[in-house]
Design an enzyme around this catalytic site. Structure first.
Site, PDB file in Angstrom:
ATOM      1  N   HIS A 130      -7.043  -8.233   9.687  1.00 15.65           N
ATOM      2  CA  HIS A 130      -7.912  -7.442   8.805  1.00 15.65           C
ATOM      3  C   HIS A 130      -8.827  -8.310   7.952  1.00 15.65           C
ATOM      4  CE1 HIS A 130      -4.922  -3.835   9.220  1.00 15.65           C
ATOM      5  NE2 HIS A 130      -5.731  -3.969  10.251  1.00 15.65           N
TER       6      HIS A 130
ATOM      7  N   CYS B 289     -26.500 -11.751  -2.778  1.00 12.98           N
ATOM      8  CA  CYS B 289     -26.852 -13.029  -2.157  1.00 12.98           C
ATOM      9  C   CYS B 289     -27.916 -13.726  -2.996  1.00 12.98           C
ATOM     10  CB  CYS B 289     -27.398 -12.717  -0.758  1.00 12.98           C
ATOM     11  SG  CYS B 289     -28.011 -14.141   0.141  1.00 12.98           S
TER      12      CYS B 289
ATOM     13  N   ILE C 218      -4.937  -9.861   3.785  1.00 10.77           N
ATOM     14  CA  ILE C 218      -6.252 -10.467   3.602  1.00 10.77           C
ATOM     15  C   ILE C 218      -6.213 -11.540   2.511  1.00 10.77           C
ATOM     16  CG2 ILE C 218      -7.483  -8.406   4.407  1.00 10.77           C
ATOM     17  CD1 ILE C 218      -7.927  -7.600   1.479  1.00 10.77           C
TER      18      ILE C 218
ATOM     19  N   CYS D 203     -31.373 -14.007  -0.575  1.00 15.92           N
ATOM     20  CA  CYS D 203     -32.259 -12.890  -0.228  1.00 15.92           C
ATOM     21  C   CYS D 203     -31.987 -11.648  -1.063  1.00 15.92           C
ATOM     22  CB  CYS D 203     -32.130 -12.559   1.254  1.00 15.92           C
ATOM     23  SG  CYS D 203     -30.629 -11.618   1.621  1.00 15.92           S
TER      24      CYS D 203
ATOM     25  N   THR E 190       5.952  -4.573   6.897  1.00 13.53           N
ATOM     26  CA  THR E 190       4.859  -3.686   7.322  1.00 13.53           C
ATOM     27  C   THR E 190       5.398  -2.306   7.649  1.00 13.53           C
ATOM     28  OG1 THR E 190       3.135  -3.293   8.990  1.00 13.53           O
ATOM     29  CG2 THR E 190       5.000  -4.638   9.698  1.00 13.53           C
ATOM     30  N   SER E 191       4.596  -1.287   7.326  1.00 14.06           N
ATOM     31  CA  SER E 191       5.010   0.083   7.649  1.00 14.06           C
ATOM     32  C   SER E 191       4.686   0.425   9.092  1.00 14.06           C
ATOM     33  CB  SER E 191       4.299   1.058   6.700  1.00 14.06           C
ATOM     34  OG  SER E 191       2.905   0.963   6.872  1.00 14.06           O
TER      35      SER E 191
ATOM     36  N   PHE F 180       0.806  -1.217   0.000  1.00 18.21           N
ATOM     37  CA  PHE F 180       0.000   0.000   0.000  1.00 18.21           C
ATOM     38  C   PHE F 180       0.840   1.269   0.000  1.00 18.21           C
ATOM     39  CE2 PHE F 180      -2.401  -3.430   1.881  1.00 18.21           C
ATOM     40  CZ  PHE F 180      -3.595  -3.356   1.190  1.00 18.21           C
TER      41      PHE F 180
ATOM     42  N   CYS G 181     -28.824 -11.251   5.334  1.00 16.70           N
ATOM     43  CA  CYS G 181     -29.176 -12.512   6.021  1.00 16.70           C
ATOM     44  C   CYS G 181     -27.953 -13.209   6.596  1.00 16.70           C
ATOM     45  CB  CYS G 181     -29.921 -13.445   5.066  1.00 16.70           C
ATOM     46  SG  CYS G 181     -28.863 -14.260   3.859  1.00 16.70           S
TER      47      CYS G 181
HETATM   48  C1  BV8 Z   1     -10.510   1.192  13.731  1.00 14.89           C
HETATM   49  C2  BV8 Z   1      -8.620  -2.761   3.991  1.00 14.89           C
HETATM   50  C3  BV8 Z   1     -12.196   1.807  15.334  1.00 14.89           C
HETATM   51  C4  BV8 Z   1      -8.350  -4.205   4.006  1.00 14.89           C
HETATM   52  C5  BV8 Z   1      -7.024  -1.685   5.405  1.00 14.89           C
HETATM   53  C6  BV8 Z   1      -4.839   8.212  13.927  1.00 14.89           C
HETATM   54  C7  BV8 Z   1      -4.109   7.458  14.830  1.00 14.89           C
HETATM   55  C8  BV8 Z   1      -4.399   6.124  15.064  1.00 14.89           C
HETATM   56  C9  BV8 Z   1      -5.421   5.515  14.369  1.00 14.89           C
HETATM   57  C10 BV8 Z   1      -6.127   6.252  13.453  1.00 14.89           C
HETATM   58  C11 BV8 Z   1      -5.858   7.574  13.263  1.00 14.89           C
HETATM   59  N1  BV8 Z   1      -6.712   8.038  12.305  1.00 14.89           N
HETATM   60  C12 BV8 Z   1      -7.507   7.020  11.908  1.00 14.89           C
HETATM   61  C13 BV8 Z   1      -7.162   5.941  12.614  1.00 14.89           C
HETATM   62  C14 BV8 Z   1      -7.759   4.613  12.510  1.00 14.89           C
HETATM   63  C15 BV8 Z   1      -7.341   3.831  11.299  1.00 14.89           C
HETATM   64  C16 BV8 Z   1      -5.852   3.996  11.069  1.00 14.89           C
HETATM   65  O1  BV8 Z   1      -5.016   3.312  11.617  1.00 14.89           O
HETATM   66  N2  BV8 Z   1      -5.488   4.907  10.200  1.00 14.89           N
HETATM   67  C17 BV8 Z   1      -4.072   5.210   9.979  1.00 14.89           C
HETATM   68  C18 BV8 Z   1      -3.705   4.822   8.566  1.00 14.89           C
HETATM   69  C19 BV8 Z   1      -3.854   6.630  10.301  1.00 14.89           C
HETATM   70  N3  BV8 Z   1      -7.649   2.451  11.625  1.00 14.89           N
HETATM   71  C20 BV8 Z   1      -8.847   1.930  11.403  1.00 14.89           C
HETATM   72  O2  BV8 Z   1      -9.744   2.541  10.851  1.00 14.89           O
HETATM   73  C21 BV8 Z   1      -9.052   0.530  11.932  1.00 14.89           C
HETATM   74  N4  BV8 Z   1     -10.264   0.445  12.639  1.00 14.89           N
HETATM   75  O3  BV8 Z   1      -9.687   1.941  14.206  1.00 14.89           O
HETATM   76  O4  BV8 Z   1     -11.760   0.991  14.252  1.00 14.89           O
HETATM   77  C22 BV8 Z   1     -13.587   1.423  15.655  1.00 14.89           C
HETATM   78  C23 BV8 Z   1     -13.859   0.948  16.915  1.00 14.89           C
HETATM   79  C24 BV8 Z   1     -15.182   0.617  17.252  1.00 14.89           C
HETATM   80  C25 BV8 Z   1     -16.219   0.758  16.331  1.00 14.89           C
HETATM   81  C26 BV8 Z   1     -15.917   1.226  15.031  1.00 14.89           C
HETATM   82  C27 BV8 Z   1     -14.608   1.565  14.715  1.00 14.89           C
HETATM   83  C28 BV8 Z   1      -9.187  -0.447  10.786  1.00 14.89           C
HETATM   84  C29 BV8 Z   1      -7.921  -0.568   9.990  1.00 14.89           C
HETATM   85  C30 BV8 Z   1      -8.139  -1.506   8.820  1.00 14.89           C
HETATM   86  C31 BV8 Z   1      -7.404  -1.056   7.656  1.00 14.89           C
HETATM   87  N5  BV8 Z   1      -7.673  -1.860   6.481  1.00 14.89           N
HETATM   88  N6  BV8 Z   1      -7.417  -2.047   4.211  1.00 14.89           N
HETATM   89  C32 BV8 Z   1      -7.235  -4.493   3.073  1.00 14.89           C
HETATM   90  O5  BV8 Z   1      -7.366  -4.114   1.940  1.00 14.89           O
HETATM   91  O6  BV8 Z   1      -6.234  -5.108   3.467  1.00 14.89           O
HETATM   92  S1  BV8 Z   1      -5.547  -0.827   5.429  1.00 14.89           S
HETATM   93  C33 BV8 Z   1      -4.220  -1.675   4.964  1.00 14.89           C
HETATM   94  O7  BV8 Z   1      -3.162  -1.270   5.824  1.00 14.89           O
HETATM   95  C34 BV8 Z   1      -4.150  -3.110   4.801  1.00 14.89           C
HETATM   96  O8  BV8 Z   1      -5.052  -3.826   5.532  1.00 14.89           O
HETATM   97  C35 BV8 Z   1      -2.767  -3.371   5.308  1.00 14.89           C
HETATM   98  O9  BV8 Z   1      -2.603  -4.665   5.720  1.00 14.89           O
HETATM   99  C36 BV8 Z   1      -2.657  -2.410   6.414  1.00 14.89           C
HETATM  100  C37 BV8 Z   1      -1.305  -2.207   6.983  1.00 14.89           C
HETATM  101  O10 BV8 Z   1      -0.388  -1.821   6.025  1.00 14.89           O
HETATM  102  P1  BV8 Z   1       0.938  -2.672   5.848  1.00 14.89           P
HETATM  103  O11 BV8 Z   1       0.561  -4.081   5.797  1.00 14.89           O
HETATM  104  O12 BV8 Z   1       1.902  -2.258   6.860  1.00 14.89           O
HETATM  105  O13 BV8 Z   1       1.393  -2.269   4.371  1.00 14.89           O
HETATM  106  P2  BV8 Z   1       2.182  -0.977   3.889  1.00 14.89           P
HETATM  107  O14 BV8 Z   1       2.035  -0.889   2.418  1.00 14.89           O
HETATM  108  O15 BV8 Z   1       1.852   0.199   4.675  1.00 14.89           O
HETATM  109  O16 BV8 Z   1       3.709  -1.305   4.197  1.00 14.89           O
HETATM  110  C38 BV8 Z   1       4.394  -2.341   3.543  1.00 14.89           C
HETATM  111  C39 BV8 Z   1       5.837  -2.325   4.015  1.00 14.89           C
HETATM  112  O17 BV8 Z   1       6.463  -3.472   3.535  1.00 14.89           O
HETATM  113  C40 BV8 Z   1       6.643  -1.126   3.513  1.00 14.89           C
HETATM  114  O18 BV8 Z   1       7.320  -0.550   4.598  1.00 14.89           O
HETATM  115  C41 BV8 Z   1       7.641  -1.731   2.502  1.00 14.89           C
HETATM  116  O19 BV8 Z   1       8.911  -1.131   2.554  1.00 14.89           O
HETATM  117  C42 BV8 Z   1       7.723  -3.138   2.992  1.00 14.89           C
HETATM  118  N7  BV8 Z   1       7.982  -4.137   1.926  1.00 14.89           N
HETATM  119  C43 BV8 Z   1       7.430  -4.229   0.690  1.00 14.89           C
HETATM  120  N8  BV8 Z   1       7.849  -5.328   0.065  1.00 14.89           N
HETATM  121  C44 BV8 Z   1       8.714  -5.931   0.915  1.00 14.89           C
HETATM  122  C45 BV8 Z   1       8.803  -5.173   2.103  1.00 14.89           C
HETATM  123  N9  BV8 Z   1       9.608  -5.511   3.132  1.00 14.89           N
HETATM  124  C46 BV8 Z   1      10.326  -6.640   3.010  1.00 14.89           C
HETATM  125  N10 BV8 Z   1      10.271  -7.437   1.917  1.00 14.89           N
HETATM  126  C47 BV8 Z   1       9.504  -7.120   0.861  1.00 14.89           C
HETATM  127  N11 BV8 Z   1       9.474  -7.931  -0.230  1.00 14.89           N
HETATM  128 ZN    ZN Z   2     -28.755 -12.959   2.021  1.00 17.02          ZN
END
Ligand code: BV8
Ligand code: ZN
Length: 245
Positions: free
Chosen positions: A120, A153, A104, A156, A194-195, A32, A131
């Site tokens: 996630h 679905c 995921i 339903c 992960t970042s 991402f 449903c």
């Molecule tokens: C919630 C959908 C409350 C599914 C994703 C401020 C502070 C704290 C929190 C927040 C805030 N503002 C908003 C929030 C909340 C928010 C959040 O954290 N936002 C951040 C971004 C500011 N969080 C939420 O909304 C969460 N829910 O808080 O709920 C609540 C409570 C009660 C009732 C209602 C609500 C939900 C978070 C879910 C996010 N879903 N996407 C999907 O598509 O997967 S986001 C997405 O980010 C993905 O899920 C992903 O898995 C996740 C994390 O990212 P990373 O996996 O770290 O990936 P990224 O690309 O960032 O980094 C990859 C790294 O790998 C890089 O560093 C790269 O260098 C490295 N790399 C690449 N290739 C390699 C490698 N390293 C080694 N080898 C390689 N080959």
């Molecule tokens: Zn249904």
């Protein structure tokens, strides 16, 4: 560095692995937040990807969500790489290996790991919002050519939602408890691909009480972590070479 890491892993009885999108880039799935990641590259949808993969957006514009989801987030042909396989191998050899993933894609399951916490959710589980009937990935892939690309679905006609945690949605309580408990019991923690930018997931590594923290990432993480060993490089290649696969 790799020799030291190899020794630590050999000695470890309970490895905990905490990973993210970087774990699957070597399987052909983009991450991402890297330069080539989904959030950095332009898309034709007119919305920021972080906005599209949010709870509010899903219910407001399910057609746009699903166009984006099918175009960028589903990779049905992807296969586990050496990182997924190394973890499964160490488990097979008798260690407890707890895998906590933000991904995921289901690739840890496919590689054969038995203790996987999908923080996630998974593209392989999908539920009718009306449903609750559950559907697998092939069903929603087949259904995507009907009405506006939205899978419905057959019981339903409610809309189907992937069981993935979108921004603004809470994580599953049981999964959180399992993951945090595993992290707190481990003797070695490997954080990789992960970042550490997304919460609450990134905060769970703070529950670790064991000996060594190892960080394997291509770029500097956005979230801070104190690691005993830090290796910059491709995680599949590194874990694979340590596991001898
Ligand atoms: C919630 C959908 C409350 C599914 C994703 C401020 C502070 C704290 C929190 C927040 C805030 N503002 C908003 C929030 C909340 C928010 C959040 O954290 N936002 C951040 C971004 C500011 N969080 C939420 O909304 C969460 N829910 O808080 O709920 C609540 C409570 C009660 C009732 C209602 C609500 C939900 C978070 C879910 C996010 N879903 N996407 C999907 O598509 O997967 S986001 C997405 O980010 C993905 O899920 C992903 O898995 C996740 C994390 O990212 P990373 O996996 O770290 O990936 P990224 O690309 O960032 O980094 C990859 C790294 O790998 C890089 O560093 C790269 O260098 C490295 N790399 C690449 N290739 C390699 C490698 N390293 C080694 N080898 C390689 N080959
Ligand atoms: Zn249904």
């Amino acid at each position: 560095m790799r020799e030291r890491l190899k020794k630590i892993i050999e000695k470890s009885q309970h490895l905990v692995f905490f990973g993210g999108a970087g774990v699957s880039t070597e399987s052909g799935i983009p991450d991402f937040r890297s330069e080539e990641g989904l959030y950095k590259t332009r898309n034709q949808f007119g919305y920021r990807p972080e906005e599209i993969v949010s709870h509010e957006f899903f219910f407001a514009h399910p057609d746009v969500f699903y166009r984006y989801y099918f175009a960028f987030m589903i990779h049905p042909q992807a296969k586990p790489n050496a990182c997924h396989r190394a973890l499964a191998k160490w488990e097979q050899e008798g260690k407890r290996v707890s895998v906590i993933t933000q991904n995921i894609d289901g690739l840890h399951d496919m590689a054969g790991s038995g203790e996987v916490y999908e923080l996630h959710g998974s593209i392989h589980r999908n539920n009718c919002v009306k449903c609750g009937k559950t559907y697998d990935l092939p069903y929603i892939l087949d259904e995507k050519n009907t009405e506006k690309n939205i899978p419905y679905c057959h019981r339903c006609h409610g809309m189907i939602k992937p069981e993935v945690v979108l921004f603004g949605e809470p994580l599953d309580q049981e999964v959180i408890e399992g993951a945090v408990s595993a992290i707190s019991q481990g003797d070695t923690l490997i954080i990789g691909g992960t970042s550490l930018a997304v919460y609450p997931a990134a905060g769970y590594v703070g529950a670790f009480r064991g000996g060594n923290v190892i960080l394997i990432n291509k770029e500097k993480t956005l979230g801070e972590v104190e690691a005993d060993i830090s290796i910059q490089g491709p995680i599949g290649e590194i874990m694979g070479s340590i596991a001898g696969i």
